[in-house]
Design an enzyme around this catalytic site. Structure first.
Site, PDB file in Angstrom:
ATOM      1  CG  ASN A  22       3.636   0.887   3.164  1.00  0.00           C
ATOM      2  OD1 ASN A  22       3.422  -0.264   2.804  1.00  0.00           O
ATOM      3  ND2 ASN A  22       4.624   1.609   2.668  1.00  0.00           N
ATOM      4  N   GLY A  23       3.028  -1.661   5.438  1.00  0.00           N
ATOM      5  CA  GLY A  23       3.953  -2.623   6.020  1.00  0.00           C
ATOM      6  C   GLY A  23       3.227  -3.885   6.413  1.00  0.00           C
ATOM      7  CE1 TYR A  61       7.645  -3.919 -10.937  1.00  0.00           C
ATOM      8  CE2 TYR A  61       6.819  -4.540  -8.773  1.00  0.00           C
ATOM      9  CZ  TYR A  61       6.611  -4.361 -10.125  1.00  0.00           C
ATOM     10  OH  TYR A  61       5.394  -4.616 -10.674  1.00  0.00           O
ATOM     11  CB  CYS A  90      -0.933   0.014   1.208  1.00  0.00           C
ATOM     12  SG  CYS A  90      -0.062   0.040   2.776  1.00  0.00           S
ATOM     13  N   GLY A 132      -0.731   0.329  -4.617  1.00  0.00           N
ATOM     14  CA  GLY A 132      -1.937  -0.384  -4.204  1.00  0.00           C
ATOM     15  C   GLY A 132      -3.092  -0.052  -5.111  1.00  0.00           C
TER      16      GLY A 132
END
Length: 489
Positions: A124-125, A266, A19, A45
């Site tokens: 996020n994580g 990436y 996300c 996301g």
């Protein structure tokens, strides 16, 4: 409700970031700025998104929707329901929770009402001890509304005895293991926190004279005209008021930084800055290192669009072999085949990528891609190149072999489904049916991100567990389920 994006029917051979998070304070119509920020973070996301705002007259308001930001949070009728000068947002691709069967209750930000007022959080994580925390909290009376690991943070905050929300958040996050970059809000404050290792990114920006922004990446600051100030440090919490005041705390025991190296390879957009470095330039340098390590005689260097492009440019510049767009990406495939027929599905990557036959025919081609996960897409691309009349196909991969799953906020197949966990590079070349296959070395990757001497095996400066199998935080939930760590050498 907007249509769901395709569940990766033609692009299921890439690692997916969980996300992106974004928040602003001290800006009129804050939700509109958050929507723009989330649009810039859409690559992190694409499954769902949500925005929460606070307005003194109307209180907290929220909207959570499936699908793309552009299809939901650009509608005036929806944005008018989100007034206020303080707002946070989240775009989601599930790694924890009900993968592939997401309910709207799993979509962040999450909200909680406490005795001192409400608070919303976007995470996020991935929390690697979420199962243990969830069991403990349920036994003590907590009632969960979602299947997301992130909801644990709200319940831990609710059980804290601290007198204000930032202190409760510190309490809660001290119990959490794994990776987290959190953007949160109260009625008057915007809060940002990174885990002690700084695995996932979070940056700070200035908007005008009094406004502030927090974002997963700098590219989202650019879209709202914010000035990039700095990264939130590993283990740091910032608390920002509507008047523009900013306080910084370090509530966790300090640990060596272990930023996710795959952000450079990436995940991050190439126009972002991570770790003080241009992501684009780092990826170009990866191509340079790859050309030094694994030269091959060929006629063309072609990227696998779009993520292989900067590395292919670097490979071409270093090798002297001409760069060419041998594969063309169809940018408009997304909404056309929401529910493809079986016949269309069997066309595979041809719906997204098409070979430039006039350029490829009779040539020895080097294909540069960012990674090989399952290998399914790589085989199809190789077939397309050969069908177009290429004499030889050589793959050069801008990351080391991905042999281990990530447990820190990236959707990774089970280890036995990762091609590099089952085969050597030579065996992978045979499986893919290519003339040669070479990956950048882990040392080469570290050199590309600025570590002149390569990777320090005793104290690596990045999280590279997906390549090395060395997890900086033990994934306790997965170990409990039977996951076996790499044996000590």
């Amino acid at each position: 409700m907007a249509d769901l994006p395709p569940s990766h029917p033609f692009d299921d051979d890439k690692l997916k970031e969980e996300c992106g998070v974004f928040g602003v304070v001290g800006i009129a119509d804050a939700a509109n700025f958050v929507a723009l920020g989330l649009h810039a973070l859409q690559h992190r996301g694409q499954e769902a998104g949500g925005i929460v705002t606070y307005d003194a007259e109307e209180g907290f308001n929220s909207a959570r929707r499936f699908g793309y930001v552009r299809d939901n949070f650009t509608k005036a009728s929806l944005m008018e329901t989100l007034p206020g000068s303080l707002s946070i947002g989240h775009v989601r691709y599930s790694t924890a929770g009900s993968k592939g069967n997401t309910a709207i209750r799993d979509v962040q930000p999450f909200f909680g009402e406490f005795s001192m007022g409400g608070a919303a959080i976007a995470h996020n994580g991935n929390i690697t001890n979420a199962d243990a925390l969830r069991r403990e909290l349920i036994e003590r009376g907590s009632i969960f509304q979602s299947s997301s690991d992130s909801e644990c943070i709200i319940h831990l905050m609710a059980r804290s005895l601290q007198k204000n929300i930032p202190e409760r958040m510190k309490d809660a996050l001290r119990r959490v293991e794994g990776a987290f970059s959190v953007v949160a809000m109260t009625r008057t404050k915007l809060i940002g926190v990174r885990d002690p290792m700084g695995v996932r990114p979070l940056v700070l920006g200035k908007v005008g004279d009094h406004g502030w922004a927090l974002s997963s990446e700098t590219c989202a600051l650019d879209i709202i005209g914010a000035e990039f100030i700095r990264e939130i440090e590993p283990g740091e919490m910032v608390v920002i008021t509507e008047e523009g005041g900013l306080e910084s705390f370090h509530p966790f025991e300090r640990r060596p930084s272990r930023f996710c190296i795959f952000e450079h390879v990436y995940f991050s957009r190439p126009d972002s800055i991570q770790g003080g470095q241009s992501v684009y330039e780092t990826r170009r340098q990866i191509g340079v290192e790859l050309a030094k390590e694994s030269p091959v005689e060929a006629d063309l260097v072609c990227p696998v669009p779009d993520s292989g492009t900067p590395a292919a440019i670097g490979f071409s510049q270093e090798s002297g072999i001409p760069y060419a767009m041998g594969i063309i990406r169809n940018q408009y495939m997304g909404r056309t085949f929401i529910e493809p027929t079986e016949q269309i599905r069997n066309m595979g990557v041809r719906l997204k990528l098409n070979v430039n036959r006039a350029l490829i025919e009779g040539k020895r081609v080097i294909l540069v891609d960012d990674s090989v996960v399952r290998g399914t897409t790589s085989r199809k691309i190789k077939d397309m190149i050969l069908d177009a009349g290429a004499k030889e196909v050589h793959f050069r991969i801008a990351s080391p072999p991905t042999a281990w799953p990530c447990f820190y906020g990236v959707d990774t197949p089970e280890r036995e489904k990762l091609l590099a966990s089952q085969m050597t590079p030579e065996e992978m070349a045979g499986y893919l049916g290519v003339n040669s296959l070479k990956f950048i070395s882990l040392d080469g990757l570290y050199r590309a991100v600025g570590e002149k001497n390569g990777r320090n095996p005793k104290a690596p400066s990045y999280c590279d567990a997906c390549f090395s199998g060395e997890y900086p935080v033990a994934p306790s939930d997965m170990i409990e389920k039977g996951f076996e760590l790499k044996a000590a050498e």
